[in-house]
Design a protein around this motif. Sequence first.
Motif, PDB file in Angstrom:
ATOM      1  N   LYS A  12       0.823  -1.201   0.000  1.00  0.00           N
ATOM      2  CA  LYS A  12       0.000   0.000   0.000  1.00  0.00           C
ATOM      3  C   LYS A  12       0.865   1.261   0.000  1.00  0.00           C
ATOM      4  O   LYS A  12       0.564   2.237  -0.700  1.00  0.00           O
ATOM      5  CB  LYS A  12      -0.928   0.005   1.211  1.00  0.00           C
ATOM      6  CG  LYS A  12      -2.028  -1.030   1.134  1.00  0.00           C
ATOM      7  CD  LYS A  12      -2.840  -1.031   2.415  1.00  0.00           C
ATOM      8  CE  LYS A  12      -3.850  -2.149   2.447  1.00  0.00           C
ATOM      9  NZ  LYS A  12      -4.603  -2.167   3.730  1.00  0.00           N
ATOM     10  N   ALA A  13       1.935   1.238   0.776  1.00  0.00           N
ATOM     11  CA  ALA A  13       2.820   2.402   0.836  1.00  0.00           C
ATOM     12  C   ALA A  13       3.515   2.635  -0.497  1.00  0.00           C
ATOM     13  O   ALA A  13       3.596   3.773  -0.969  1.00  0.00           O
ATOM     14  CB  ALA A  13       3.847   2.225   1.945  1.00  0.00           C
ATOM     15  N   VAL A  14       4.002   1.576  -1.118  1.00  0.00           N
ATOM     16  CA  VAL A  14       4.669   1.717  -2.421  1.00  0.00           C
ATOM     17  C   VAL A  14       3.686   2.292  -3.441  1.00  0.00           C
ATOM     18  O   VAL A  14       4.030   3.198  -4.208  1.00  0.00           O
ATOM     19  CB  VAL A  14       5.253   0.367  -2.894  1.00  0.00           C
ATOM     20  CG1 VAL A  14       5.752   0.462  -4.328  1.00  0.00           C
ATOM     21  CG2 VAL A  14       6.380  -0.075  -1.968  1.00  0.00           C
ATOM     22  N   LEU A  15       2.472   1.794  -3.443  1.00  0.00           N
ATOM     23  CA  LEU A  15       1.451   2.323  -4.363  1.00  0.00           C
ATOM     24  C   LEU A  15       1.135   3.781  -4.055  1.00  0.00           C
ATOM     25  O   LEU A  15       1.017   4.607  -4.960  1.00  0.00           O
ATOM     26  CB  LEU A  15       0.185   1.477  -4.299  1.00  0.00           C
ATOM     27  CG  LEU A  15       0.292   0.101  -4.942  1.00  0.00           C
ATOM     28  CD1 LEU A  15      -0.907  -0.757  -4.559  1.00  0.00           C
ATOM     29  CD2 LEU A  15       0.414   0.207  -6.453  1.00  0.00           C
ATOM     30  N   ALA A  16       1.011   4.108  -2.778  1.00  0.00           N
ATOM     31  CA  ALA A  16       0.684   5.479  -2.388  1.00  0.00           C
ATOM     32  C   ALA A  16       1.784   6.461  -2.776  1.00  0.00           C
ATOM     33  O   ALA A  16       1.496   7.605  -3.128  1.00  0.00           O
ATOM     34  CB  ALA A  16       0.437   5.545  -0.882  1.00  0.00           C
ATOM     35  N   PHE A  17       3.037   6.002  -2.743  1.00  0.00           N
ATOM     36  CA  PHE A  17       4.162   6.864  -3.110  1.00  0.00           C
ATOM     37  C   PHE A  17       4.436   6.861  -4.613  1.00  0.00           C
ATOM     38  O   PHE A  17       5.391   7.469  -5.059  1.00  0.00           O
ATOM     39  CB  PHE A  17       5.427   6.456  -2.351  1.00  0.00           C
ATOM     40  CG  PHE A  17       5.484   6.955  -0.932  1.00  0.00           C
ATOM     41  CD1 PHE A  17       5.696   8.296  -0.652  1.00  0.00           C
ATOM     42  CD2 PHE A  17       5.350   6.087   0.134  1.00  0.00           C
ATOM     43  CE1 PHE A  17       5.760   8.752   0.649  1.00  0.00           C
ATOM     44  CE2 PHE A  17       5.404   6.525   1.447  1.00  0.00           C
ATOM     45  CZ  PHE A  17       5.614   7.863   1.706  1.00  0.00           C
ATOM     46  N   GLY A  18       3.627   6.159  -5.391  1.00  0.00           N
ATOM     47  CA  GLY A  18       3.759   6.229  -6.843  1.00  0.00           C
ATOM     48  C   GLY A  18       4.180   4.962  -7.534  1.00  0.00           C
ATOM     49  O   GLY A  18       4.190   4.896  -8.748  1.00  0.00           O
TER      50      GLY A  18
ATOM     51  N   GLU B 291      10.297   3.699  -8.304  1.00  0.00           N
ATOM     52  CA  GLU B 291      11.455   4.362  -7.711  1.00  0.00           C
ATOM     53  C   GLU B 291      11.079   5.143  -6.449  1.00  0.00           C
ATOM     54  O   GLU B 291      11.400   6.311  -6.289  1.00  0.00           O
ATOM     55  CB  GLU B 291      12.166   5.236  -8.727  1.00  0.00           C
ATOM     56  CG  GLU B 291      12.781   4.414  -9.852  1.00  0.00           C
ATOM     57  CD  GLU B 291      13.761   5.195 -10.700  1.00  0.00           C
ATOM     58  OE1 GLU B 291      13.938   6.409 -10.478  1.00  0.00           O
ATOM     59  OE2 GLU B 291      14.361   4.570 -11.581  1.00  0.00           O
ATOM     60  N   VAL B 292      10.387   4.462  -5.567  1.00  0.00           N
ATOM     61  CA  VAL B 292       9.995   5.035  -4.284  1.00  0.00           C
ATOM     62  C   VAL B 292      11.165   4.904  -3.321  1.00  0.00           C
ATOM     63  O   VAL B 292      11.715   3.814  -3.148  1.00  0.00           O
ATOM     64  CB  VAL B 292       8.755   4.294  -3.732  1.00  0.00           C
ATOM     65  CG1 VAL B 292       8.395   4.800  -2.353  1.00  0.00           C
ATOM     66  CG2 VAL B 292       7.589   4.417  -4.703  1.00  0.00           C
ATOM     67  N   ASP B 293      11.536   5.984  -2.710  1.00  0.00           N
ATOM     68  CA  ASP B 293      12.657   5.962  -1.777  1.00  0.00           C
ATOM     69  C   ASP B 293      12.291   5.096  -0.569  1.00  0.00           C
ATOM     70  O   ASP B 293      11.292   5.352   0.107  1.00  0.00           O
ATOM     71  CB  ASP B 293      12.987   7.381  -1.326  1.00  0.00           C
ATOM     72  CG  ASP B 293      14.303   7.469  -0.586  1.00  0.00           C
ATOM     73  OD1 ASP B 293      14.584   6.581   0.257  1.00  0.00           O
ATOM     74  OD2 ASP B 293      15.055   8.407  -0.841  1.00  0.00           O
TER      75      ASP B 293
ATOM     76  N   ALA C 139       8.834  -9.338  -8.239  1.00  0.00           N
ATOM     77  CA  ALA C 139       7.605  -8.542  -8.290  1.00  0.00           C
ATOM     78  C   ALA C 139       7.826  -7.151  -7.714  1.00  0.00           C
ATOM     79  O   ALA C 139       7.312  -6.160  -8.230  1.00  0.00           O
ATOM     80  CB  ALA C 139       6.479  -9.246  -7.543  1.00  0.00           C
ATOM     81  N   VAL C 140       8.605  -7.092  -6.634  1.00  0.00           N
ATOM     82  CA  VAL C 140       8.935  -5.812  -6.007  1.00  0.00           C
ATOM     83  C   VAL C 140      10.442  -5.670  -6.076  1.00  0.00           C
ATOM     84  O   VAL C 140      11.180  -6.464  -5.509  1.00  0.00           O
ATOM     85  CB  VAL C 140       8.454  -5.757  -4.540  1.00  0.00           C
ATOM     86  CG1 VAL C 140       8.741  -4.388  -3.943  1.00  0.00           C
ATOM     87  CG2 VAL C 140       6.975  -6.091  -4.441  1.00  0.00           C
ATOM     88  N   LEU C 141      10.883  -4.672  -6.800  1.00  0.00           N
ATOM     89  CA  LEU C 141      12.307  -4.477  -7.045  1.00  0.00           C
ATOM     90  C   LEU C 141      12.876  -3.457  -6.059  1.00  0.00           C
ATOM     91  O   LEU C 141      12.217  -2.466  -5.739  1.00  0.00           O
ATOM     92  CB  LEU C 141      12.528  -3.985  -8.477  1.00  0.00           C
ATOM     93  CG  LEU C 141      11.904  -4.842  -9.578  1.00  0.00           C
ATOM     94  CD1 LEU C 141      12.036  -4.149 -10.929  1.00  0.00           C
ATOM     95  CD2 LEU C 141      12.537  -6.224  -9.598  1.00  0.00           C
TER      96      LEU C 141
ATOM     97  N   GLY D 193      18.288   1.609  -3.117  1.00  0.00           N
ATOM     98  CA  GLY D 193      17.411   2.206  -2.116  1.00  0.00           C
ATOM     99  C   GLY D 193      16.052   2.631  -2.630  1.00  0.00           C
ATOM    100  O   GLY D 193      15.288   3.262  -1.914  1.00  0.00           O
ATOM    101  N   LYS D 194      15.747   2.281  -3.869  1.00  0.00           N
ATOM    102  CA  LYS D 194      14.474   2.659  -4.474  1.00  0.00           C
ATOM    103  C   LYS D 194      13.633   1.420  -4.732  1.00  0.00           C
ATOM    104  O   LYS D 194      14.108   0.429  -5.281  1.00  0.00           O
ATOM    105  CB  LYS D 194      14.686   3.383  -5.812  1.00  0.00           C
ATOM    106  CG  LYS D 194      15.594   4.584  -5.747  1.00  0.00           C
ATOM    107  CD  LYS D 194      14.923   5.746  -5.084  1.00  0.00           C
ATOM    108  CE  LYS D 194      15.838   6.969  -5.153  1.00  0.00           C
ATOM    109  NZ  LYS D 194      15.318   8.095  -4.456  1.00  0.00           N
ATOM    110  N   LEU D 195      12.363   1.480  -4.324  1.00  0.00           N
ATOM    111  CA  LEU D 195      11.419   0.386  -4.532  1.00  0.00           C
ATOM    112  C   LEU D 195      10.571   0.656  -5.760  1.00  0.00           C
ATOM    113  O   LEU D 195      10.130   1.789  -5.987  1.00  0.00           O
ATOM    114  CB  LEU D 195      10.458   0.278  -3.343  1.00  0.00           C
ATOM    115  CG  LEU D 195      10.959  -0.394  -2.088  1.00  0.00           C
ATOM    116  CD1 LEU D 195       9.978  -0.138  -0.964  1.00  0.00           C
ATOM    117  CD2 LEU D 195      11.113  -1.876  -2.325  1.00  0.00           C
ATOM    118  N   SER D 196      10.324  -0.386  -6.532  1.00  0.00           N
ATOM    119  CA  SER D 196       9.437  -0.285  -7.693  1.00  0.00           C
ATOM    120  C   SER D 196       8.658  -1.573  -7.833  1.00  0.00           C
ATOM    121  O   SER D 196       9.193  -2.660  -7.572  1.00  0.00           O
ATOM    122  CB  SER D 196      10.232  -0.062  -8.986  1.00  0.00           C
ATOM    123  OG  SER D 196      10.954   1.142  -8.956  1.00  0.00           O
TER     124      SER D 196
END
Length: 102
Positions: free
Chosen positions: A5-11, A14-16, A53-55, A59-62
Amino acid sequence: MSLLKAVLAFGSDEVDSQDVIAALWPAADGDAARNAFDVALHRLRKLFQRNDAVLLREGKLSLNPFVCWVDVWAFESLLVRMEKAVSDAHAKAALAVLAARM
């Protein structure tokens, strides 16, 4: 699921990871927060049954677009195509007006 949910909320691209850690574990100290993040990422990948699935890179999540489907991505793609079609239609109409005046 909170991590997803947080990754989706942050876009979702390349979420920090530090932003996610701060949002999900604000009261935890640095090491404890990082450990909680690492466990949550491991569990999320396990839930997807795919490590890719989650990269996590530098330091960046996608979310991996080759593995994950996100309705918002499909909607944004549709909007871009519609905008181009409308733009093309206006350009064709303008050219037709110019051609008629010559």
